[in-house]
Design an enzyme around this catalytic site. Structure first.
Site, short mmCIF file in Angstrom:
data_model
loop_
_atom_site.label_atom_id
_atom_site.label_comp_id
_atom_site.label_asym_id
_atom_site.label_seq_id
_atom_site.Cartn_x
_atom_site.Cartn_y
_atom_site.Cartn_z
N ASP A 16 1.97 2.92 3.17
CA ASP A 16 2.51 2.67 3.61
C ASP A 16 3.60 2.56 3.24
O ASP A 16 4.30 0.64 2.99
CB ASP A 16 1.72 0.97 3.88
N GLU A 199 0.64 1.40 15.52
CA GLU A 199 0.58 0.19 13.89
C GLU A 199 1.88 1.03 13.83
O GLU A 199 2.37 1.46 13.42
CB GLU A 199 -0.95 0.08 13.31
C1 6LW Z 1 -1.84 -0.27 7.67
C2 6LW Z 1 -1.74 0.26 8.54
C3 6LW Z 1 -2.26 1.43 8.09
O1 6LW Z 1 -1.52 -1.70 7.95
O2 6LW Z 1 -3.38 1.59 7.78
O3 6LW Z 1 -1.84 3.95 7.21
C4 6LW Z 1 -3.29 -0.03 7.00
N1 6LW Z 1 -1.42 2.64 8.19
O4 6LW Z 1 -0.59 0.42 8.96
C5 6LW Z 1 -3.63 -0.27 5.84
O5 6LW Z 1 -2.58 0.39 5.11
#
Ligand code: 6LW
Length: 513
Positions: A16, A199
């Protein structure tokens, strides 16, 4: 800037990534989940060599990680998920002389049921990122993850978040960046292109457009980047007709699971993106999710094109490990560490043992280590026999979380060397025990490659003795965290002295497994 960088730019547990430019220097931050100190900060002046300069969460008083526990269990589609709580998906931005990090502390409930977690959104700031002195968290309310910030030209500050639930959708709000108060109710702005785990949002303003970059597909084999844009920050957002913007899904590339990215410009105006990926060898991704960099072509009024990620043979060449320096930023502890248990001086580390086991989900066992940075290497340590008490166990661990670890230790009471290999997500458990008397000290060694692990020990001046050999596939899961190699002491308070603790030493030909 014609950088010839080597991917991954941050090897090892580094998911991230978010990045910003401050006075000509790039600063990058990653998720850190259950590790203290949290939110590691890396610095580069050329995007080629990187240095770990500190951690933004570096005082226990800033926040608690005591509920950064790990959920292991099936998802609706039958796949097994290993989801650790703690510090998720930070975004770093610099505005008017202040650097901000906005982030979520995922606080699991005591039931360890997925969905029982609570997310605490916060941001911290500093006027001197090099000093490491970050503010206390300013908390704001929102039920979700992955917050991001946009400082707009008119002085307004917007926060984007992913609302979790059965659906993952992107919300936008205006925030008072001094108090954390939401000026406007968070509003749904995009549900995504593929509409599954939308996300990791970031909005960039360019050529009068608001470009919304998201991750979709979940962070594993279907991970991708998608994009939408609007003339108005509140929408409506038009999805890019060539989505996904980037994915490794369906390919046989070495770097898989790519997604969750952050776009940025260098001083020459060249666009780049940092994103998550895993190095996948025959089903094994031993380092977990790492940070990769690639360049981006983004024409005026057009959509960006992301160059394929390259990952050459010169792995980790430009990442500088910090070795044994007791003040180095790279030492990590578990959750709410009791720092008075640790004393480090030169090549000696004294640990005050505690009865908290390495399997503890919320308490902090006496453990200190470093992220594994190399695919192949050796970790070693020597433990001295304590003078007075014998009710203590001490050793070397390769640790991902309380459900998944490999330990080799000496029990000074039973006089045994014990290996434990546990992965509850794979219902795996292996123990090896040998009775061994020792005079003065015992040494432990882990030899690791991308596919194999070997645990060995030696007592006093005797020869090395192999105790357990394993396939690294054992530690590859649908998980969020990466490996930390550390030392630990479990007992009734007696102090244990370790010396010559080393991680990622380059293996000699004879010791290669
Ligand atoms: C994070 C989400 C994700 O919050 O994994 O790869 C989760 N993306 O966006 C945990 O790192």
């Amino acid at each position: 800037m014609a950088a010839v960088h080597h991917n991954p730019i941050i090897p090892g547990f580094s998911p991230d990534a978010s990045i910003c430019l401050v006075n000509g220097t790039f600063y990058l931050v990653n998720s850190s989940f259950h590790l203290y100190p949290g939110l590691p900060i890396y610095m580069s002046s050329d995007l080629i060599s990187w240095k770990h300069i500190g951690n933004a969460i570096n005082r226990p008083s800033q926040l608690s990680l005591s509920r950064a526990t790990t959920f292991v269990g099936p998802l609706d589609d039958g796949t097994e998920l290993v989801a650790t709580g703690g510090l998720y998906a930070p975004t770093i931005r610099h505005h008017n002389g202040i650097t901000y990090i906005i982030c979520t502390n995922v606080i699991h409930g005591t039931s360890n049921v997925l969905g029982d977690e609570r997310s605490e959104q916060f941001f911290i700031h500093t006027t001197d990122i090099r000093s490491g002195s970050w503010s206390d968290p300013i908390i704001f309310e929102f039920p979700g993850i992955d917050p991001s910030l946009l400082f707009d030209d008119d002085g307004r500050v917007y926060v984007q978040l992913c609302k979790t639930g059965p659906e993952f959708e992107i919300y936008n709000s205006e925030i008072d960046i001094t108090s954390g108060a939401m000026i406007v109710e968070p509003t749904l702005i995009w549900t995504g292109w593929k509409k599954g785990y939308t996300e990791g949002p970031h909005i960039y303003k360019k050529d009068g457009w608001y470009y919304l970059l998201c991750a979709e597909g979940g962070t594993f084999e279907y991970h991708m980047l998608s994009m939408a844009r609007s003339r108005n920050i509140w929408g409506p957002y038009e999805s890019y007709e060539m989505n996904p913007l980037y994915t490794a899904s369906g390919t046989t590339q070495y770097v898989q699971n790519t997604g969750h990215g952050d776009l940025f410009q260098d001083l020459d105006g060249q666009w780049w993106v940092v994103m998550i990926g895993v190095r996948m060898k025959e089903g094994r991704s031993i380092m977990g999710r790492e940070t990769f960099l690639t360049s981006v072509d983004w024409p005026c009024n057009g959509w960006p094109t992301i160059k394929p990620i390259t990952c050459d043979g010169n792995l980790e060449a430009n990442f500088k490990p910090e070795g044994q320096d007791p003040l180095a930023a790279s030492w990590v502890y578990l959750r709410d560490a009791k720092l008075d248990r640790y004393h480090m001086q030169n090549n000696r580390i004294t640990l005050k043992s505690d009865l908290v086991e390495i399997t503890s989900a919320d308490e902090s066992t006496t453990f200190v280590g470093q992220r594994q940075r190399r695919l192949e290497g050796t970790a070693t340590v020597t433990v001295s026999k304590p003078q007075h008490s014998t009710s203590v166990r001490a050793g070397l661990a390769l640790y991902k979380d309380e459900h998944r670890f490999l330990t080799i230790e000496y029990d000074f009471h039973s006089q045994q060397v014990i290996f434990n290999g546990i992965n509850r997500a794979k219902l795996y458990s292996l123990s090896e025990i040998e009775n061994v008397e020792l005079q003065d000290f015992v040494s432990f060694k882990i030899n690791y490659t991308e596919t194999s692990l070997q645990f060995s020990f030696r007592v006093d001046e005797a020869a090395w003795h192999d105790l357990a050999a394993l396939d690294t596939a054992l530690l590859t899961d649908h998980d969020f965290t990466g490996p930390v190699i550390g030392i630990f002491a479990i007992g009734d308070g007696i102090a244990v002295e370790f010396r010559d603790f080393e991680v990622d030493a380059v293996q000699s030909q004879e010791t290669r497994v």
